[in-house]
Scaffold this motif. Structure first.
Motif, short mmCIF file in Angstrom:
data_model
loop_
_atom_site.label_atom_id
_atom_site.label_comp_id
_atom_site.label_asym_id
_atom_site.label_seq_id
_atom_site.Cartn_x
_atom_site.Cartn_y
_atom_site.Cartn_z
N ARG A 1 0.83 -1.21 0.00
CA ARG A 1 0.00 0.00 0.00
C ARG A 1 0.86 1.25 0.00
N ARG A 2 1.97 1.21 0.74
CA ARG A 2 2.83 2.40 0.80
C ARG A 2 3.55 2.62 -0.53
N GLN A 3 3.90 1.52 -1.21
CA GLN A 3 4.72 1.65 -2.41
C GLN A 3 3.89 1.83 -3.68
N SER A 4 2.83 1.04 -3.81
CA SER A 4 2.15 1.03 -5.10
C SER A 4 0.66 0.83 -4.99
N GLY A 5 0.07 1.12 -3.86
CA GLY A 5 -1.35 0.88 -3.72
C GLY A 5 -1.69 -0.58 -3.53
N GLY A 6 -0.68 -1.44 -3.38
CA GLY A 6 -0.91 -2.85 -3.07
C GLY A 6 -1.16 -3.74 -4.25
N ALA A 7 -1.01 -3.23 -5.48
CA ALA A 7 -1.42 -4.00 -6.64
C ALA A 7 -0.26 -4.48 -7.50
N SER A 8 1.00 -4.32 -7.07
CA SER A 8 2.11 -4.67 -7.93
C SER A 8 2.28 -6.20 -8.01
N GLU A 9 2.90 -6.62 -9.10
CA GLU A 9 3.11 -8.05 -9.33
C GLU A 9 4.07 -8.65 -8.30
N SER A 10 5.08 -7.88 -7.90
CA SER A 10 6.04 -8.41 -6.93
C SER A 10 5.38 -8.60 -5.56
N ILE A 11 4.50 -7.70 -5.17
CA ILE A 11 3.78 -7.86 -3.91
C ILE A 11 2.92 -9.11 -3.96
N ARG A 12 2.24 -9.29 -5.09
CA ARG A 12 1.41 -10.49 -5.24
C ARG A 12 2.26 -11.75 -5.11
N ASP A 13 3.41 -11.78 -5.79
CA ASP A 13 4.28 -12.96 -5.76
C ASP A 13 4.79 -13.25 -4.35
N ASP A 14 5.13 -12.19 -3.61
CA ASP A 14 5.61 -12.37 -2.24
C ASP A 14 4.52 -12.99 -1.36
N ILE A 15 3.30 -12.52 -1.53
CA ILE A 15 2.19 -13.07 -0.73
C ILE A 15 1.96 -14.54 -1.09
N VAL A 16 1.97 -14.85 -2.38
CA VAL A 16 1.74 -16.23 -2.81
C VAL A 16 2.81 -17.16 -2.23
N GLN A 17 4.05 -16.72 -2.25
CA GLN A 17 5.14 -17.57 -1.75
C GLN A 17 4.94 -17.92 -0.28
N VAL A 18 4.61 -16.94 0.54
CA VAL A 18 4.41 -17.20 1.97
C VAL A 18 3.17 -18.08 2.18
N ALA A 19 2.08 -17.74 1.51
CA ALA A 19 0.82 -18.46 1.71
C ALA A 19 0.94 -19.92 1.31
N LEU A 20 1.60 -20.20 0.19
CA LEU A 20 1.76 -21.60 -0.25
C LEU A 20 2.69 -22.36 0.69
#
Length: 747
Positions: free
Chosen positions: A615-634
């Motif tokens: 949210r601070r960097q890009s409104g929470g929608a960047s591809e790298s943020i998504r990838d980081d979340i997926v890695q932890v969640a999986l």
């Protein structure tokens, strides 16, 4: 981009879905795996309950009926120290002759780390598996098309989830179990001492969706969810977080039973349920609790509070679990109260306090009365060195003075008079009011600057508001006060975190004095500052920086270390002008040793921190943020906004020629809340206000303040039924006319 479950369903089953609104019921069937105590509630078959229309099925007796579109649930909570494990069992039953697919949008705690999905069909039990959201969606759709029963659990918000269950056979009951870990909340009151609690939400307050509806801009209206709201340019998933609402306030739906096994780890003085009556049975080292009524409608939050015997609360707490080559620890350290002779007496710093009062339509009824009582209580607690102002908002906002004024007699009297004429109604345009409160110099002029935000948090654009707080906070502190029986806990907790303040819930009027007293004690100023941690090598900690803490709050964090790490975790800080230092010994764990759930909580904290960074960097929608979340969640088998749990039966049961209908489960309006027409809210403007800033009223026709008219499609159903009747009469007339013109045997 995530694939929406309902999009394909709408496109493939648009007509069957409409028909399902007329025919779907999600009913538990006694004797088929569901405890009898959680039976759906039958109501008298009279004009009072049925006069407003809706869907009803025959009851057990001739003079009762059963409201349709419900789901029954059992909740089992097991508390062990500072961690709670909860299993939610949902029963989906289909009493009809059609195959059906059900969609249920429901709340869970905003701190929940969801890691279990289990689907039971007869004697077959299917464990769910975690997958990226798009992949889980693909597997679910493939199973649906193949005629297999499947369940897909998705996260829409940290406290709103969707469970889709497809291919429920005629007359069949399907059970879904959802499991999650949850940290116990800890608070401290100077008079009452430590206070531990857990909160389980049962209802979703209909949320205001700011912005313009996207459907009007779309050529193909298929990219939406199944809710009462259209997606908008500010809330892209509005249709997925707006489940239909039960229009019959006097006939509650979705019955729920709840039990708690409480093992606090220390002797207890008080066990109390804030909003439900409970029965308590003491065992050797734990307590068994259940709702006194057995079954209640899911229309308000459940909160359980317990307090230790004086002096029995531990000063430190450590809970650990080994998972996948790492040791995970939940650490809590309570600073001792400094010796009175060593405490540095400092005169309180004068304050500028801005109160923001939510007077939108969702606050109608008990919530606005509780909010005004809380604000009146706060005004009485200001000192003559403080200054204050009030901002009240709905579709626009109004300020009392326009700038802070001294908290002296005349100004307080004006505020009380102004407040007394405030009524609820209209939209929930928080952004403009919040922006006004955050306007001004970034640095204070020798005064504490504080914002107290009193609201139910019923909005769908939370991330945009959190981003504004992050950008414009400066040296201010923001404290949230959640009002009503089902406030948006995600907004309350996360806004307070972004604002470096605290959150408080007030669920009923008799809590106002105690909760506001506690809040004002915190408003005085942080008591634990300059916090520093000394950690073993290789530590990964969340939150990464411990903020200043308010009176009685413990230093609490989750920590991951390489497997087998021994060492000390040290905490040092300044406590009321005196130095404070404490340490706790960390012992290395063996494989799979420790208390289950701590690793999941660590992962949930990490995902939350990634989202904040996004949210601070890009409104929470960047591809790298998504990838980081997926890695932890999986890695930790956790549900997140980017991952889903899916359970699929191996047996294809629905015949290829059988149609599949679909529909949504309605939820209750939260207890005590009513919606008022916007016109009534407009009358709440106060004559003593000095600033009125008109804000462009949203033109979204499906905004929350219009909900009572859109919660059920009664008008459409009436029109549809009328058209069917006319069509039937025309068809009958045509057949008779044909027979007259062409009698049997005629040449």
């Amino acid at each position: 981009m995530p694939t929406h479950i309902v999009n394909n369903k709408l496109s493939r089953h648009r007509l069957p879905r409409f028909g399902l609104i007329l025919c779907l019921a999600l009913l538990p069937v006694e004797g088929r795996g569901q405890p009898a105590k959680t039976a759906l509630q039958e109501v008298p078959a009279n004009i009072e309950t049925m006069g407003k229309g809706g869907l009803f099925f025959p009851g057990a007796t001739a003079d009762t009926v059963l409201p349709g579109q419900q789901v029954a649930a059992e909740v089992e909570i097991s508390v062990s120290g500072m961690v709670a494990r909860t299993m939610v069992t949902q029963h989906f039953a289909n009493p009809r002759e059609d195959w059906v697919e059900a969609l249920y949008v429901f709340p869970l705690p905003e701190t929940a780390a969801v890691d279990r999905l289990r689907l039971t069909i007869g004697d077959r039990v299917i464990e769910g598996a975690i997958a990226e959201r798009e992949e889980a969606q693909r597997q679910f759709e493939e199973a649906r098309d193949a005629g297999k029963t499947a369940s897909l659990l998705s996260q829409e918000r940290p406290n709103i989830f969707t469970n889709a269950v497809t291919n429920i056979a005629p007359g069949e009951t399907v059970t879904v179990q959802i499991g999650f870990e949850q940290p116990v909340d800890y608070h401290y009151d100077e008079q009452a001492g430590p206070r531990f609690s857990i909160r389980f939400p049962m209802a979703i307050m209909p949320r205001y969706m700011p912005g313009q509806p996207l459907a009007a801009l779309q050529v193909n209206y298929t990219d939406t969810g199944n809710g009462w709201a259209f997606d908008t340019d500010q809330v892209a998933d509005a249709s997925r977080i707006s489940p239909p609402v039960n229009a019959h306030d006097e006939v509650k739906v979705n019955p729920l039973s709840l039990t708690v096994d409480l093992a606090a780890g220390f002797p207890l003085d008080v066990i109390d349920s804030s909003y439900h009556s409970i029965t308590t049975k003491a065992a050797e080292d734990h307590y068994k609790l259940e709702l006194a009524e057995g079954v209640v409608p899911a229309d308000r939050d459940f909160e359980l509070v317990w307090r230790p015997l004086p002096g029995a609360a531990p000063a430190t707490g450590l809970f650990s679990e080994n998972h996948d080559g790492f040791d995970h620890h939940l650490v809590m350290i309570s600073p001792p109260k400094p010796d009175g002779s060593a405490v540095e007496i400092v005169e309180p710093q004068p304050r500028d306090i801005t109160f923001i009062l939510d007077r939108s339509g969702s606050m109608s009824g008990q919530p606005i009365r509780q909010a005004k009582a809380a604000l009146e209580n706060a005004l009485k607690r200001l000192s003559n060195r403080d200054r204050f102002d009030i901002i009240a908002f709905s579709s626009g906002y109004t300020t009392l003075f326009g700038e802070p004024r001294p908290a002296m007699g005349g100004n307080i009297d004006d505020a009380m008079d102004w407040l007394g004429r405030i009524e609820a109604g209209g939209g929930t345009e928080m952004a403009a009011a919040l922006r006004h409160a955050l306007t001004g110099d970034e640095e204070s002029q020798g005064r504490l600057r504080q914002i107290v935000f009193i609201t139910d948090g019923a909005v769908g654009n939370e991330n945009a508001l959190f981003g504004m707080i992050n950008r414009k906070l400066g040296d201010r502190r923001l404290f949230t006060v959640g009002i009503g029986s089902a406030p948006n806990g995600f907004f309350m907790r996360e806004a307070a975190t972004a604002g470096r303040g605290t959150f408080t819930f007030i669920g009923q009027s008799d809590e106002v004095t105690a909760k506001m007293t506690e809040l004002f004690r915190q408003l005085a100023e942080p008591v634990l500052t300059d916090i520093d941690l000394d950690l073993p090598r290789g530590a990964e900690i969340y939150p990464p920086l411990i903020p200043d803490l308010y009176a009685g709050e413990p230093v609490s964090f989750v920590l991951r270390l390489p497997e087998g790490t021994n060492g000390q975790v040290g905490v040092s800080a300044m406590h009321q002008g005196t130095a404070f230092a404490e340490s706790i010994q960390i012992a290395g764990l063996e494989t799979d040793e420790g208390r289950d759930g701590v690793a999941a909580l660590w992962a949930r904290h990490k995902i939350r921190e990634i989202e904040r960074v996004g949210r601070r960097q890009s409104g929470g929608a960047s591809e790298s943020i998504r990838d980081d979340i997926v890695q932890v969640a999986l890695s930790y088998d956790l549900l997140s906004q980017q991952t889903s749990l899916v359970a699929i039966d191996s047996v294809a049961r629905r015949p290829a020629e059988a149609q599949l209908a679909s529909g949504s489960v309605a939820t209750n309006m939260p207890h005590g809340a009513t919606m008022q027409p916007p016109a009534q809210a407009a009358a709440a403007s106060a004559s003593t206000s000095t600033t009125v800033t008109p804000i462009a009223a949203p033109t979204n026709p499906f905004a929350a303040n219009a909900l009572p008219q859109t919660a059920t499609p009664a008008a459409l159903l009436w029109l549809f039924g009328l058209l069917l009747s006319i069509g039937g009469m025309v068809s009958l007339w045509w057949r008779r006319l044909t027979k007259m013109l062409h009698p049997k045997g005629a040449a």
